[in-house]
Design a protein around this motif. Structure first.
Motif: not given
Length: 73
Positions: A1-10, A61-65, A69-72
């Protein structure tokens, strides 16, 4: 799964930097205070750039997610 912690920390670091810079500028109250306004403007520009880049990472990251989900299905 995508990790949002790095940009949120930024974004947190950019917020802290922005608040510190704004505080230094706002506290100029007497003629003897030494605040290098050109350095503070540079700090503001760096904080803005950090906000922009970290926000773009989150959007990507949101667009990739959403695509995943649309592919799955």
């Amino acid at each position: 799964m995508i990790d949002f912690s790095t940009p949120l920390a930024g974004l947190d670091r950019a917020t802290t930097s922005l608040n510190q810079t704004a505080s230094r500028i706002a506290n100029i109250s007497t003629p003897g205070d030494t605040v290098d306004l050109s350095a503070e403007v540079v700090n503001l520009i760096q904080a803005r750039n950090s906000f922009e880049s970290n926000t773009k990472v989150l959007q990507t990251e949101d667009e990739m997610t959403k695509s995943l989900f649309s592919i799955i299905g």
